[in-house]
Structures are given as C-alpha cells and as structure tokens.
Design a protein around this motif. Sequence first.
Motif, PDB file in Angstrom:
ATOM      1  N   SER A   3     167.704  72.427  55.501  1.00  0.00           N
ATOM      2  CA  SER A   3     166.494  71.605  55.390  1.00  0.00           C
ATOM      3  C   SER A   3     165.283  72.379  55.898  1.00  0.00           C
ATOM      4  O   SER A   3     164.207  72.341  55.296  1.00  0.00           O
ATOM      5  N   GLY A   6     164.153  74.724  53.328  1.00  0.00           N
ATOM      6  CA  GLY A   6     163.825  74.144  52.024  1.00  0.00           C
ATOM      7  C   GLY A   6     164.904  74.371  50.982  1.00  0.00           C
ATOM      8  O   GLY A   6     164.623  74.374  49.787  1.00  0.00           O
ATOM      9  N   GLU A   8     167.928  72.571  50.910  1.00  0.00           N
ATOM     10  CA  GLU A   8     168.890  71.472  50.808  1.00  0.00           C
ATOM     11  C   GLU A   8     169.021  70.960  49.375  1.00  0.00           C
ATOM     12  O   GLU A   8     170.058  70.433  48.985  1.00  0.00           O
ATOM     13  N   THR A   9     167.978  71.147  48.566  1.00  0.00           N
ATOM     14  CA  THR A   9     168.037  70.673  47.171  1.00  0.00           C
ATOM     15  C   THR A   9     168.941  71.548  46.302  1.00  0.00           C
ATOM     16  O   THR A   9     169.256  71.177  45.174  1.00  0.00           O
ATOM     17  N   TYR A  10     169.355  72.708  46.814  1.00  0.00           N
ATOM     18  CA  TYR A  10     170.162  73.639  46.014  1.00  0.00           C
ATOM     19  C   TYR A  10     171.645  73.591  46.389  1.00  0.00           C
ATOM     20  O   TYR A  10     172.365  74.557  46.178  1.00  0.00           O
ATOM     21  N   GLN A  11     172.089  72.469  46.918  1.00  0.00           N
ATOM     22  CA  GLN A  11     173.512  72.365  47.265  1.00  0.00           C
ATOM     23  C   GLN A  11     174.340  71.869  46.084  1.00  0.00           C
ATOM     24  O   GLN A  11     175.447  72.333  45.867  1.00  0.00           O
ATOM     25  N   GLN A  13     172.991  71.612  42.646  1.00  0.00           N
ATOM     26  CA  GLN A  13     172.605  72.535  41.568  1.00  0.00           C
ATOM     27  C   GLN A  13     172.141  73.829  42.219  1.00  0.00           C
ATOM     28  O   GLN A  13     171.047  73.901  42.762  1.00  0.00           O
ATOM     29  N   LYS A  14     172.994  74.844  42.181  1.00  0.00           N
ATOM     30  CA  LYS A  14     172.720  76.072  42.936  1.00  0.00           C
ATOM     31  C   LYS A  14     171.518  76.843  42.372  1.00  0.00           C
ATOM     32  O   LYS A  14     171.205  76.758  41.181  1.00  0.00           O
ATOM     33  N   LYS A  37     160.086  77.498  55.064  1.00  0.00           N
ATOM     34  CA  LYS A  37     160.423  77.291  53.652  1.00  0.00           C
ATOM     35  C   LYS A  37     160.009  78.481  52.781  1.00  0.00           C
ATOM     36  O   LYS A  37     160.472  78.615  51.644  1.00  0.00           O
ATOM     37  N   SER A 118     173.429  78.633  49.066  1.00  0.00           N
ATOM     38  CA  SER A 118     172.610  77.866  48.128  1.00  0.00           C
ATOM     39  C   SER A 118     172.512  78.534  46.760  1.00  0.00           C
ATOM     40  O   SER A 118     171.845  78.008  45.871  1.00  0.00           O
TER      41      SER A 118
END
Length: 856
Positions: A3, A6, A8-11, A13-14, A37, A118
Amino acid sequence: MLSLLGLETYQAQKLSLPDSLQISSESMKNWAPQAPKDLPWNFLRKLQALNAEARNTTMVLDVPPDARPAEKESQMEEEIIYWDAADDISADIYSFSELPTPDTPVNPLDLLCALLLSSDSFLQQEIVQKMSLCQFALPLVLPDSENHYHTFLLWALRGVVRTWWAQPPRGVGSLREDSAVLSRAPAFAFVRMEVSSNSKSQLLNAVLSAGHRPRDCFWHRDLNVGTNPREIADGLVEVSWFLPSGREDLDVFPEPMAFLNLRGDIGSHWLQFKLLTEVSSAVFILTDNISKKEYKLLSSMKGSATKYYFILSPYRGKRNTNLRFLNRLIPVLKMDHSHVLVKVSSTDSVGFVRRVRSIVAHVARSPCRRLSVEEMAHAARRLGLRVDEDCEECQRAKDRMERITRKIKDSDAYRRDELRLQGEPWRKAAQVEKELCQAQWAGDPPDKGRAELRHRLLELRAQQNGHEPTWGVQEFVAGISGPSLGEKQYFLRWMEWGLARVAPPRPRQPPETIVTLRAKHCGVVDLSELLWPEPLGVEDFLREMGQFYEAESCLVEAGRLPAGQRRFAHFPGLALELLLLGLPLELIDGSTLSTPLRWVTGLLKELHIRLERRSRLVVLSVLGVPGTGKSTLLNTMFGLRFATGQGCGPRGAFMQLVTVAESFSPDLGCDHILVIDSGGLIGGALATAGERFELEASLATLLMGLSNVTVVSLAETRDVPPAILHAFLRLEKTGHMPNYQFVYQNLHDVCAPGPKPRDRRQLPDLPGDASRAAVQMEKQGGGIRTLADLAFCDPEKQHIWHIPGLWHGVPPMAAVSLGYSEAIFELKRCLLENIRNGLSNQNKNIQQLIELVRRL
C-alpha cells in the motif's frame, strides 16, 4: 508495504512488461522520487536504462526551490516556540519518531521484493536480466511470509546469459557463453545466525572484488539507506557469480563460482537455510552468539555433505558458551578448528578476505557439489518451495518447444528439409521481384521482358504454394495460436532458448583473453565473421510463414487462385500478436537482404486494424557499422529485445513497437514509436565489392526513407561508411530528410570524459572496389568527404553525440558504466523532445507508412 508503494492494486492483475515500457511525460524527466509511490516506477525506469543507482530509494520533498529556505526557517521557529512552551509533556514524545515521514527511504530490498510480488512472470524476468547487467545480486528465493509461501525464481533467472573465459587444465582456453540456470558451478552460501557484528554482504562484495574498491553487488548496511530496517525482505535468498576474464591480475578464482546470501537469520528462515545446505559446496555462518536453539538446529544437519565454516566476533559474543557449542558441533558437522574464523575490528580486513578466498578455492579444487540453478530448483521442490516455472501454461509451452527442437539435429539440414520455402526458392523470387520493380520504376513501356519476369515470378510462387507446411512449422503456428496470451509468451521465450541450444558450433576462438575479445567485439567486424553459420531462430519460422503468405497472395493477385481458397490469410494476424508482445519482427530478410513486401504490408494492415484510432506513428531507425552497440543502445533506451552480441543476432532489419501512454499522446504528437534496428545490415569493412556497396547504400536509403528519426551509430568519427553518406544524398534529392543523430560510441575507454569537441575529420582512403563504386556518389555530391560537407549538416546543432564506454571495469564482472546510462538517457530525452517539437519529419499514420514501404 504494498500500500505504501502504491502496488496493492497489482495483486490480482499483475504489473506487466508493456506497463513498464510505455513512453510517458516522465520518460523525459530525470527526476528524483518524491513519495514512496514513485519508487517502483523510478526503479523500473533506472533499471531499464541500466543505471547503477537504480537501488537508491532516497526521496526528495516536492517543494518549490524558492520556497524552501523560508519554509525551513518558519519550521525551525515553530519548533523553538513549541519546545519552549512545552513545560509539561504528558504524551510519549518518543512515539513521534515512529511516524512515517514523506522522505523516509524504503529499504531497497523491500522495494525489490514488493515489485517482484506485484509483477507477472515476464516483467520479473526483465527485472532480473537488467539487474544482471548492472551486476546487482539477483533474487533466487522470493519470500512472501504473509501468504505463507516462498518462490524459487527459476523462470525469472532463465533469461540471464553469462560469458566467461574457460581455461581447461591442459590446452587452450576459450570464451564460453551459457545460460545462468544451466551452467554448473560450486556454490558458497553466506548466512547469519542471530546477531553478527560482521556484515555478510560487505564480506561477499570484498571476496568478489579483485581491486581495492569492493563492488557493491550485494546491498549492505554502509550504502545509502542501507541501514533502514527490512520489513518484508527477510527470507530473500540472493545469488551472484564470479566469472573469470582470463586475466591473472583480475581473476580471484580460476573458474565460475556462485555465491548465495540469505537475508535474515537462519532460525527464522530454516526452510531457506535447509535449501542452501542442500545446494552449496560450503556454508559460511556469521554470528556473535551460538544459542541452544541454533545448536539444536545445526545438530540436525548431521551427515550433510556440505562443509561448514563459522565466522565469529568474540567481543560481543558469549565466549565460553560459543566454545562449548562449537566443540560439540565439530564432530557432528565434520569440522575441525580451521573451520572457525575470528574477525574483530583489529583484524586485517585484506588478509581476512584473502583467507576466505583461499577456503573457497580449496573447497572448489577438491571433489565438491556442483549444481546448476535448474538442479537447485529440484531441491527447492523437494523441500516444499514453490517454483515459478511449474505453472501449467509454462509447462505446456515447454513441452511444445521440446517436441519441435527434439527433431533439430543440424540447423542447416533443418532449414533445407523443413523450412522449404526459404533458401534458394525465396532468393530466386526476390531477385525476379527486384528486376521487375526496377523495370517498372525505370518508366520503360511494357514489353516482352517484363511479361517474362512476371511469368517467372508466378511460376516460382506456384512452386512455393505447392508445398504444405511441415510438421515443425505447423507446431510453431499452433504454439503462437495458443488460447491464452500467457501461453504464447511462454512458448516464444522457450523457443528462443530451445533454438539457441541447437545453434551450430562456432569456429574455435584463438587463445586471447576476454578483454581483447571484448575490444574486438566492440570494434569493426571482420567480413570473415559474417560467414559464420547463422543460428536457427524464431525468425526462421516466421519467414516460412511469410513465404506461404507471399506465395498465396501473389497467386490471388494474378487471378490464379480464388480468394475463397486462401489458407494462410490469418498468418499476418498471428505474427502481429507477437509484435505486440514485444518480439522483434523482420522487416528486411537477413538471408536475402530483401523485403517480403506483401507480408510486411499485411502485418501493417493488421496493425492498423488493431490500433484503430491510435495509429499515428513515428518511425525511428538505427543503422551503422556492426559491433558499435546499435542494438544495446536501443534496448537501453526503450527496454526493447533486439539481439545483441558478436555474431549472435540474425542479419537483416527488425522492428519493434513502443507504446506512448494515452495521456502523453496529444503532447508528443504520436501514439506509437516503430523502432527499426538494422542488425548486421551495413558492412563495417570498406573493402567490399561494388555490388555490396550499392546494396548497402540502397538498404540504408530504404531504412532512412521510412524514418522520421535516424540514429547513425559509429565506432569512431572517421568510420562513417560511404554508403550512409550516399543514402543521405539520395534522400536529400527527394526532399525527405529524417531528423538524424550521429552517435560516436567510445567502445574501449571505460573512463571516457564528457562530450568532446565535434571534430571535422576526413574519411579514410577507400580501397579500390569501394572507391570505384562510390564514384557516382562523388559526382553527385561534388566531392563530399565528411559529414560537415553535407548541406543539411549544421555542426552547431545537436546532431552529434559522444557516448562513454559501456562497461565500468573489465568484463565479465564489469557493470554498465553510469556515464553510458546517463548519456543514453540524454539522447532519448533529445529524440523525444525533437518528436514533440515537430523537428522530425511529419508523423505518419499506418496507411501512409504502408504506401511508403511500397514506394521505397
């Protein structure tokens, strides 16, 4: 941590390789990260540029320069007032120091682990390959304690290729090149037990370094932000290799050695330690104290074939307790007192490093375990570690590759028997097409000769179309038609490596060191070297597909084959998928040095359909003398995958597509950059036949005529090939002149200073054949002999670049020099600036490019 960075969104969809390679507004800035980030993107950009400072995670607060002094003074005043008024403090003031601040650096090992966790498999591979070129230690076991599994990174390491000087006990040494995961070497693990006053990483760096200044291969506590505590990287296992160069003054070991480093103590990461004991020839344990818990764990290693050595610091340790436990461990681990080394602050560091090296050399000389990384993965599986290569998609792709390559015993025989549309049939068809084209553009009225040429071409194409794709070609087509994008990518990578393993043997090298070979490799290529048998590659299968498409298209155009009976019309679409996945596709066939026009235009039409509204292109080409680092320059600038190295790349011209971020497209004025690398197109030696000179000039004209921007790569200022000057003169008459940059690469001097004055030097005297061939150029150009004589070359404009040497030190242990990386970044920034400012020729859409290809 994810987090904070920045990520965490790539867990789910890598993060993918195309995500990291997009051209954005940040690509033109040499900026420092201002928040956590920014760190992953800063690391990826610097790693792509082979920047030795990529691991620096220091951040800079985003404060306008003119506001900083006043703000600093104001902050100091507030602190003084606050502390003067704070007579009664009930809160725990020490807790304030634990609050994260915007400029607190993240430990580089945490950043690396977070980024790898990630990233998808292909971005992981790219990260590891670039780290290898920067001579950073590579991740071997990636920890993920939160999800309770650790990953052995076999796939990520598979793309790393190592070159070293192999010196057999008797006989002449030779330069050897092999995959890092396939070559066997003794491995030496360095681990920590509880607390150690001595730094493992610093000791490893010293052991690997030949000179007085240690290499910073392993990140350690004395480097910038090296003291920041690790949050998620404990349990990481790193690997680095020592590789001999053939120079006695530099080679601390006579053969390749692998060095493994476990981050964190063995008590908390027993699984990783157990792996290291199973794959290493010797394990060095650094500690101040041997506790009862660690004693019991080590006692369980009874019967291990691994040799154990302890490095102690007695001042901070419990002397008597350590001695008691050591005396008990000596018979269990089959040690003697020579296996215990003591290092304190007064110990001579140089002498201590020399002693560690002598132990390593002694172990390597005796019968010991020698494993490849691939064999280490077997041990990892037995212990329950996850191996990244074991996913179903990867294994299916590998099986298909093995079915194809198993049948290849000899490259030339396979080309002749299985790739039947190439070789002589394609050469004959290309020659007839060339003659037909010349007759058409000469403006001669239609006559019997042209009709005869067309008839011959149709006969040759009919013969080609009469063949069926062989089993190997059908399997290849099935592989790139796979149901999932991932399986196609895996198949392509496996094919590249599988075909490299069946490459024809090269002539035996003369008894030279790697240093003299490296210098020769970076210089002008001898023509005899171009006669080496070309290795079989993915491009050979794509050429075959292209010839099936060409033959069928030619017959359809002539009305000899109904369009409804086409079988290969989908081939350009399959090849385009590979271009979008990052594979270089052939624009000029390296075997015949001709362009398969229908195949190339078919590819571009498919590209136009695929890109839809985002089809504005800028074409950037690089040409010049072979061996001057053209492909390395492009790969470093844009993160591309053009073949590099002496004689390893196929001849011809290849293209790759670089995407511009949608947010940056309006500013840059294009949606994609089509990058063309000329490979071994332009001969470095001038003593060539007149026909070769004309061919080179024509091909240079073709590439430059397609381009908005052309980079001409040269070894020295005097080495501008006349064929390139001739191409400039031809294009000047047409009114088409790309924005051009001349790059002089300093290939030998590793300590090159900054930009040098732009010298106006004469070309060398041309040998006889080339002189006669260049007579026409001389007549047209009015005796032009230098760049500065050309009407369009303004020496006061930034057309000429001097790039420092690629290597800092002596290969193979040398890293890429910081000067090279920074100079390439400046060149990239200049090229993008020129594109944005419209200094390059008018940008094209794909339809215009198709027409331009036809005309040229």
